[in-house]
Design a protein around this motif. Structure first.
Motif, mmCIF file in Angstrom:
data_model
loop_
_atom_site.group_PDB
_atom_site.id
_atom_site.type_symbol
_atom_site.label_atom_id
_atom_site.label_comp_id
_atom_site.label_asym_id
_atom_site.label_seq_id
_atom_site.Cartn_x
_atom_site.Cartn_y
_atom_site.Cartn_z
ATOM 1 N N GLY A 54 -1.156 -0.655 -10.538
ATOM 2 C CA GLY A 54 -0.022 -0.108 -11.302
ATOM 3 C C GLY A 54 1.057 -1.151 -11.485
ATOM 4 N N ASP A 55 2.329 -0.717 -11.304
ATOM 5 C CA ASP A 55 3.456 -1.632 -11.551
ATOM 6 C C ASP A 55 3.615 -2.681 -10.456
ATOM 7 O OD1 ASP A 55 3.996 -0.147 -13.741
ATOM 8 O OD2 ASP A 55 5.518 1.104 -12.751
ATOM 9 N N TYR A 100 0.885 -1.178 0.000
ATOM 10 C CA TYR A 100 0.000 0.000 0.000
ATOM 11 C C TYR A 100 0.917 1.221 0.000
ATOM 12 C CZ TYR A 100 -4.192 2.725 1.234
ATOM 13 O OH TYR A 100 -5.260 3.600 1.231
ATOM 14 N N PRO A 101 1.232 1.728 -1.205
ATOM 15 C CA PRO A 101 2.283 2.732 -1.297
ATOM 16 C C PRO A 101 1.966 4.001 -0.505
ATOM 17 C CG PRO A 101 1.107 2.466 -3.389
ATOM 18 C CD PRO A 101 0.619 1.392 -2.486
ATOM 19 N N TRP A 133 -13.071 0.024 -6.411
ATOM 20 C CA TRP A 133 -13.750 -0.586 -7.565
ATOM 21 C C TRP A 133 -14.142 -2.021 -7.213
ATOM 22 C CZ3 TRP A 133 -12.132 -4.881 -10.377
ATOM 23 C CH2 TRP A 133 -12.831 -5.132 -11.564
ATOM 24 N N GLN A 134 -13.274 -2.732 -6.541
ATOM 25 C CA GLN A 134 -13.603 -4.089 -6.108
ATOM 26 C C GLN A 134 -14.735 -4.061 -5.100
ATOM 27 O OE1 GLN A 134 -14.164 -7.685 -4.349
ATOM 28 N NE2 GLN A 134 -13.655 -5.901 -3.156
ATOM 29 N N ALA A 145 0.569 6.992 -6.287
ATOM 30 C CA ALA A 145 0.498 5.524 -6.329
ATOM 31 C C ALA A 145 -0.617 5.032 -5.412
ATOM 32 C CB ALA A 145 1.841 4.935 -5.923
ATOM 33 N N ARG A 146 -0.767 5.691 -4.249
ATOM 34 C CA ARG A 146 -1.811 5.266 -3.308
ATOM 35 C C ARG A 146 -3.211 5.517 -3.894
ATOM 36 N NH1 ARG A 146 -1.841 5.742 3.153
ATOM 37 N NH2 ARG A 146 -0.260 4.172 2.738
ATOM 38 N N VAL A 147 -3.393 6.658 -4.567
ATOM 39 C CA VAL A 147 -4.704 6.928 -5.175
ATOM 40 C C VAL A 147 -5.049 5.829 -6.179
ATOM 41 C CG1 VAL A 147 -5.921 8.481 -6.774
ATOM 42 C CG2 VAL A 147 -4.737 9.430 -4.773
ATOM 43 N N SER A 148 -4.051 5.404 -6.946
ATOM 44 C CA SER A 148 -4.306 4.368 -7.944
ATOM 45 C C SER A 148 -4.722 3.048 -7.268
ATOM 46 C CB SER A 148 -3.041 4.186 -8.789
ATOM 47 O OG SER A 148 -3.276 3.258 -9.788
#
Ligand SMILES: N[C@@H](CCC(=O)N[C@@H](CS)C(=O)NCC(=O)O)C(=O)O
Length: 251
Positions: free
Chosen positions: A164-165, A89-90, A105-106, A95-98
């Motif tokens: 993301g990555d 959990y960045p 969404w899940q 990155a955290r927003v993504s």
């Protein structure tokens, strides 16, 4: 030594999200089975930590400030564990927003829609004798799940993982539902990127440990009509009144 985290759990996709996270994060935990088919989710002690009468829930005896904390709702639990450990959990805001986008969404899409598809495929046919009565619901949720698989397919064509990555709590939330999409009216042939992501995550030893621990609790995969009808008393047709009654009977 710190007490292990208590995971109130039954081996369903929502339960697996958290056993996977705990295994991945290397946090000591103990499974506290909540047999939802037998109505254990209505026990007053469980309702104190999970007022929505749903598992999963956790109790962390080493919570903020060193005091115990309980958390219900799998998304809140995943975020809590991610913040606690700094893992999957960045902390970087973009990155955290993504990760949050795909996590929510899940929570709002994939989980509820796959859950309803499962209801109309696995349970409703054993509860309702006239198949035509459930056809509209079955098609609606199987189609919506199909759309959501398409959303994941597109996302996983542009990124290795949902957030993301990097593999994150967003993948841990979606994977337990996505891996059974073929049992919920979908064909993985239509979603090759999704299938590759499902397989890649399944190769992770922590994920395999989490699934195995759950399997040991589940007596049978294929429930008979009588078993489903027995479980239905606890699981289906819940209303505010029925939940209150179940709670007082469990007292
Ligand atoms: N939004 C909840 C959903 C949890 C949920 O639906 N759990 C189900 C099992 S998969 C449950 O405990 N059902 C018990 C019941 O329906 O009474 C979460 O993400 O934690």
């Amino acid at each position: 030594m710190n007490e292990p985290i208590e995971l109130y759990f039954w081996p369903t996709p929502n339960g697996h999200k958290i056993s996977i996270a705990l295994e991945e994060m290397g946090l000591p935990y103990v499974l506290k089975p909540v047999n939802i088919g037998a109505g254990e989710q209505f026990k007053p002690d469980f309702l104190k930590i999970s007022p929505n009468n749903r598992m999963p829930a956790i109790v962390d005896h080493d919570g903020p400030g060193g005091a115990a904390i309980s958390v219900f709702e799998s998304g809140a639990i995943l975020q809590y564990l991610g913040r606690k450990t700094g893992l999957f959990y960045p902390s970087d805001e973009r990155a955290r927003v993504s990760v949050d986008e795909w996590l929510f969404w899940q929570m709002g899409g994939l989980g509820p829609m796959a859950g309803q598809a499962s209801h109309f495929i696995n349970y409703a046919p054993k509860l309702v004798d006239d198949a035509s009565l459930i056809e509209y619901g079955r098609v609606r949720y199987v189609n919506e799940l199909n759309r959501l698989c398409g959303v994941m397919e597109r996302r996983l064509s542009e990124a290795a993982y949902l957030g993301g990555d990097a593999y994150s709590i967003a993948d841990m939330a979606a994977w337990p539902w996505a891996r059974i999409a073929h049992k919920l009216g979908q064909s993985f042939d239509d979603f090759p990127k999704l299938k590759a992501w499902v397989d890649r995550i399944y190769e992770r030893p922590a994920v395999q440990r989490a699934i195995k621990a759950g399997d040991e609790l589940r007596q049978t995969q294929d429930l008979s009509k009588d078993q489903v009808r027995g479980m239905a008393k606890a699981l289906f047709g819940q209303t505010a009144n029925s939940v209150n009654n179940a709670k007082s009977q469990q007292g």
